[in-house]
Structure formats: C-alpha cells, structure tokens
Design a protein around this motif. Structure first.
Motif, mmCIF file in Angstrom:
data_model
loop_
_atom_site.group_PDB
_atom_site.id
_atom_site.type_symbol
_atom_site.label_atom_id
_atom_site.label_comp_id
_atom_site.label_asym_id
_atom_site.label_seq_id
_atom_site.Cartn_x
_atom_site.Cartn_y
_atom_site.Cartn_z
ATOM 1 N N ILE A 95 0.762 -1.147 -0.041
ATOM 2 C CA ILE A 95 -0.075 0.116 -0.001
ATOM 3 C C ILE A 95 0.767 1.157 -0.002
ATOM 4 C CG2 ILE A 95 -1.703 1.299 1.387
ATOM 5 C CD1 ILE A 95 -2.974 -1.178 2.033
ATOM 6 N N ALA A 96 2.108 1.360 0.761
ATOM 7 C CA ALA A 96 2.672 2.521 0.668
ATOM 8 C C ALA A 96 3.444 2.678 -0.751
ATOM 9 C CB ALA A 96 4.019 2.002 1.817
ATOM 10 N N THR A 97 3.784 1.623 -1.246
ATOM 11 C CA THR A 97 4.379 1.798 -2.613
ATOM 12 C C THR A 97 3.261 2.149 -3.612
ATOM 13 O OG1 THR A 97 5.816 -0.041 -2.453
ATOM 14 C CG2 THR A 97 5.426 0.262 -4.649
ATOM 15 N N ALA A 98 1.939 1.685 -3.569
ATOM 16 C CA ALA A 98 0.838 2.079 -4.424
ATOM 17 C C ALA A 98 0.607 3.657 -4.118
ATOM 18 C CB ALA A 98 -0.458 1.307 -4.039
ATOM 19 N N LEU A 99 0.752 4.110 -2.970
ATOM 20 C CA LEU A 99 0.340 5.599 -2.654
ATOM 21 C C LEU A 99 1.364 6.363 -3.609
ATOM 22 C CD1 LEU A 99 -0.389 5.309 1.215
ATOM 23 C CD2 LEU A 99 -2.002 6.156 -0.741
ATOM 24 N N THR A 100 2.333 5.997 -3.836
ATOM 25 C CA THR A 100 3.496 6.786 -4.787
ATOM 26 C C THR A 100 3.150 6.530 -6.042
ATOM 27 O OG1 THR A 100 5.078 4.873 -4.899
ATOM 28 C CG2 THR A 100 5.331 6.406 -3.204
ATOM 29 N N GLN A 101 2.552 5.628 -6.526
ATOM 30 C CA GLN A 101 2.231 5.395 -7.920
ATOM 31 C C GLN A 101 1.253 6.332 -8.484
ATOM 32 O OE1 GLN A 101 1.187 1.271 -7.572
ATOM 33 N NE2 GLN A 101 2.737 0.881 -9.323
ATOM 34 N N ARG A 102 0.309 6.971 -7.855
ATOM 35 C CA ARG A 102 -0.717 7.874 -8.507
ATOM 36 C C ARG A 102 -0.092 9.168 -9.082
ATOM 37 N NH1 ARG A 102 -6.176 8.465 -8.018
ATOM 38 N NH2 ARG A 102 -6.381 7.136 -6.506
ATOM 39 N N GLU A 103 1.274 9.541 -8.610
ATOM 40 C CA GLU A 103 1.835 10.312 -9.296
ATOM 41 C C GLU A 103 3.108 10.129 -9.937
ATOM 42 O OE1 GLU A 103 0.702 13.447 -8.860
ATOM 43 O OE2 GLU A 103 -0.898 12.529 -7.471
ATOM 44 N N ASP A 104 3.065 8.719 -10.186
ATOM 45 C CA ASP A 104 4.222 8.339 -11.106
ATOM 46 C C ASP A 104 3.751 8.356 -12.653
ATOM 47 O OD1 ASP A 104 6.441 6.522 -12.527
ATOM 48 O OD2 ASP A 104 5.985 5.171 -10.891
ATOM 49 N N ALA A 105 4.334 9.085 -13.472
ATOM 50 C CA ALA A 105 3.808 9.195 -14.700
ATOM 51 C C ALA A 105 4.237 8.007 -15.658
ATOM 52 C CB ALA A 105 4.837 10.449 -15.235
ATOM 53 N N ASP A 106 5.511 7.527 -15.234
ATOM 54 C CA ASP A 106 5.772 6.234 -15.979
ATOM 55 C C ASP A 106 4.793 5.042 -15.615
ATOM 56 O OD1 ASP A 106 7.783 4.309 -17.553
ATOM 57 O OD2 ASP A 106 7.948 3.396 -15.528
ATOM 58 N N TRP A 107 4.330 4.933 -14.609
ATOM 59 C CA TRP A 107 3.406 3.881 -14.024
ATOM 60 C C TRP A 107 1.966 4.346 -14.628
ATOM 61 C CZ3 TRP A 107 -1.313 4.664 -11.241
ATOM 62 C CH2 TRP A 107 -1.810 3.367 -11.045
ATOM 63 N N ARG A 108 1.694 5.379 -14.860
ATOM 64 C CA ARG A 108 0.454 5.813 -15.420
ATOM 65 C C ARG A 108 0.467 5.424 -16.838
ATOM 66 N NH1 ARG A 108 -3.021 8.752 -12.426
ATOM 67 N NH2 ARG A 108 -3.960 9.676 -14.136
ATOM 68 N N GLN A 109 1.652 5.657 -17.635
ATOM 69 C CA GLN A 109 1.670 5.553 -19.103
ATOM 70 C C GLN A 109 1.822 4.010 -19.300
ATOM 71 O OE1 GLN A 109 1.632 7.986 -21.526
ATOM 72 N NE2 GLN A 109 1.027 6.267 -22.522
ATOM 73 N N ARG A 110 2.488 3.360 -18.603
ATOM 74 C CA ARG A 110 2.520 1.817 -18.813
ATOM 75 C C ARG A 110 1.309 1.171 -18.647
ATOM 76 N NH1 ARG A 110 5.261 -0.960 -15.197
ATOM 77 N NH2 ARG A 110 5.467 0.503 -13.664
ATOM 78 N N THR A 111 0.565 1.712 -17.394
ATOM 79 C CA THR A 111 -0.812 1.231 -17.202
ATOM 80 C C THR A 111 -1.612 1.561 -18.465
ATOM 81 O OG1 THR A 111 -0.459 1.369 -14.934
ATOM 82 C CG2 THR A 111 -2.910 1.185 -15.562
ATOM 83 N N ASP A 112 -1.871 2.817 -18.726
ATOM 84 C CA ASP A 112 -2.701 3.155 -19.725
ATOM 85 C C ASP A 112 -2.360 2.272 -21.208
ATOM 86 O OD1 ASP A 112 -4.084 4.943 -18.182
ATOM 87 O OD2 ASP A 112 -2.963 6.641 -19.084
ATOM 88 N N ASP A 113 -0.877 2.098 -21.429
ATOM 89 C CA ASP A 113 -0.367 1.289 -22.652
ATOM 90 C C ASP A 113 -0.921 -0.055 -22.584
ATOM 91 O OD1 ASP A 113 0.783 3.799 -23.600
ATOM 92 O OD2 ASP A 113 2.751 2.982 -23.069
ATOM 93 N N TYR A 114 -1.103 -0.691 -21.410
ATOM 94 C CA TYR A 114 -1.391 -2.113 -21.183
ATOM 95 C C TYR A 114 -2.903 -2.115 -21.487
ATOM 96 C CZ TYR A 114 -2.529 -6.547 -19.728
ATOM 97 O OH TYR A 114 -3.127 -7.933 -19.757
ATOM 98 N N LEU A 115 -3.604 -1.179 -20.690
ATOM 99 C CA LEU A 115 -4.957 -1.088 -20.798
ATOM 100 C C LEU A 115 -5.801 -1.024 -22.360
ATOM 101 C CD1 LEU A 115 -6.086 0.637 -17.505
ATOM 102 C CD2 LEU A 115 -6.213 -1.737 -17.937
ATOM 103 N N ALA A 116 -4.953 -0.290 -23.078
ATOM 104 C CA ALA A 116 -5.362 -0.146 -24.343
ATOM 105 C C ALA A 116 -5.305 -1.168 -25.239
ATOM 106 C CB ALA A 116 -4.502 1.033 -24.943
ATOM 107 N N THR A 117 -4.590 -2.372 -24.704
ATOM 108 C CA THR A 117 -4.498 -3.397 -25.569
ATOM 109 C C THR A 117 -5.567 -4.726 -25.040
ATOM 110 O OG1 THR A 117 -3.094 -4.759 -23.879
ATOM 111 C CG2 THR A 117 -1.960 -3.166 -25.597
ATOM 112 N N ILE A 118 -6.464 -4.371 -24.221
ATOM 113 C CA ILE A 118 -7.474 -5.346 -23.777
ATOM 114 C C ILE A 118 -8.666 -4.782 -23.582
ATOM 115 C CG2 ILE A 118 -5.688 -6.596 -22.362
ATOM 116 C CD1 ILE A 118 -7.128 -5.321 -19.804
#
Length: 166
Positions: A95-118
């Motif tokens: 949870i501590a790691t996840a709390l930092t992800q919301r502001e992580d542009a790389d995580w957001r882009q990788r997530t969006d890129d993956y979701l675009a494939t499914i």
C-alpha cells in the motif's frame, strides 16, 4: 462481501459497510479512493478467479494492491502495474508503494498502454479469428476462402436480441 457472514465482520469506527451498490455508482466511489484493494482468500474457490475489477480500478487511475490471485499476478503483477502481497506486513508495504504510484508518470503511462491492448471486444475478436484460422487449417476449401475474404469482425457476428453489445 459475497459469501461472508456479516456477523463475523469486524465492527470498528473506521470500517464502514455500505452494502450493495448499483454498478453505475462505481466511478463516484473510485474518485475518492487513494488505493484500490483486491482481497481474496487463498482457497479452491479463488484459485481460478479472474477479478474484472482490476482493469476497472486501473482505468480509473487508482493504484491497486491485491492478494496473489493468478490472473492478477499475471499479467498485472508481472508488469508492475499492481502490487501483490500475501500477508499483513507485505500488504502494508505494498500500500505504501501504491500510494506513490498515482503521481508516477511512468506507471500511469505503462498502465494506460497495457489497458489499451485489452477489451471484451478484442478478446471476442481474437477468439473469432482463432476459430476461423483453425477451421481454415482443417478444411482446404475454407483455407482458400479465408485467404480471399475479409476477416469476420465482432460487429458482424450475429447475437441473440437479448445479448448486450458494446
């Protein structure tokens, strides 16, 4: 909360049980969350569960922490899109790691890129294409026809009137 006796649930001032909600209410709830969690017991009932909430939570921009459910670990955990934890201490760290992800542009882009494939439509189309390939491989006339005709698209496959279309 499915298949859980409400009498065994903890009752503390910081835990609120809202009961069943209409699916269309989900975006309003997600907006207020900092981290989404997927909490499943490790048993035979959950061995092959595929939580559809995972991409929904991610699409809402929410970091996710999950117990190690096979279909969450692969692909989401392997791609470092979702944090995976199987005990209380690791869940707290996740949870501590996840709390930092919301502001992580790389995580957001990788997530969006993956979701675009499914999507359900893409899964359906992949299944139709695979069936057509297998049929073409078994039937010489179908193989010839498959090479000269356009592929079947999801929108062309007849469904019963009661089936939802997206």
């Amino acid at each position: 909360m499915v298949k859980i006796d409400p009498a065994i649930l903890p009752r503390t001032s910081n835990v609120h049980y809202l009961g069943g909600k209409d699916y269309k209410e989900l975006p309003a709830y997600l907006k207020g969350w900092e981290v989404a969690t997927l909490l499943f017991a490790d048993n035979e009932s959950t061995k092959f569960i595929s939580p559809t909430k995972t991409p929904e939570y991610l699409a809402a921009g929410n970091p996710v922490v999950s117990t190690p459910i096979r279909d969450v670990v692969r692909p989401y955990g392997d791609l470092k899109l979702v944090q995976i934890a199987d005990n209380a201490a690791d869940f707290g760290a996740a949870i501590a790691t996840a709390l930092t992800q919301r502001e992580d542009a790389d995580w957001r882009q990788r997530t969006d890129d993956y979701l675009a494939t499914i999507s359900w439509d893409q899964t359906w189309q992949d299944m139709v294409d695979l069936m057509l390939q297998r049929l073409a491989a078994k039937t010489p006339d179908a193989a010839t026809a498959a090479g000269t005709q356009p592929a079947v698209k999801v929108s062309e496959v007849p469904l019963p009137d009661s089936a939802p279309r997206h």
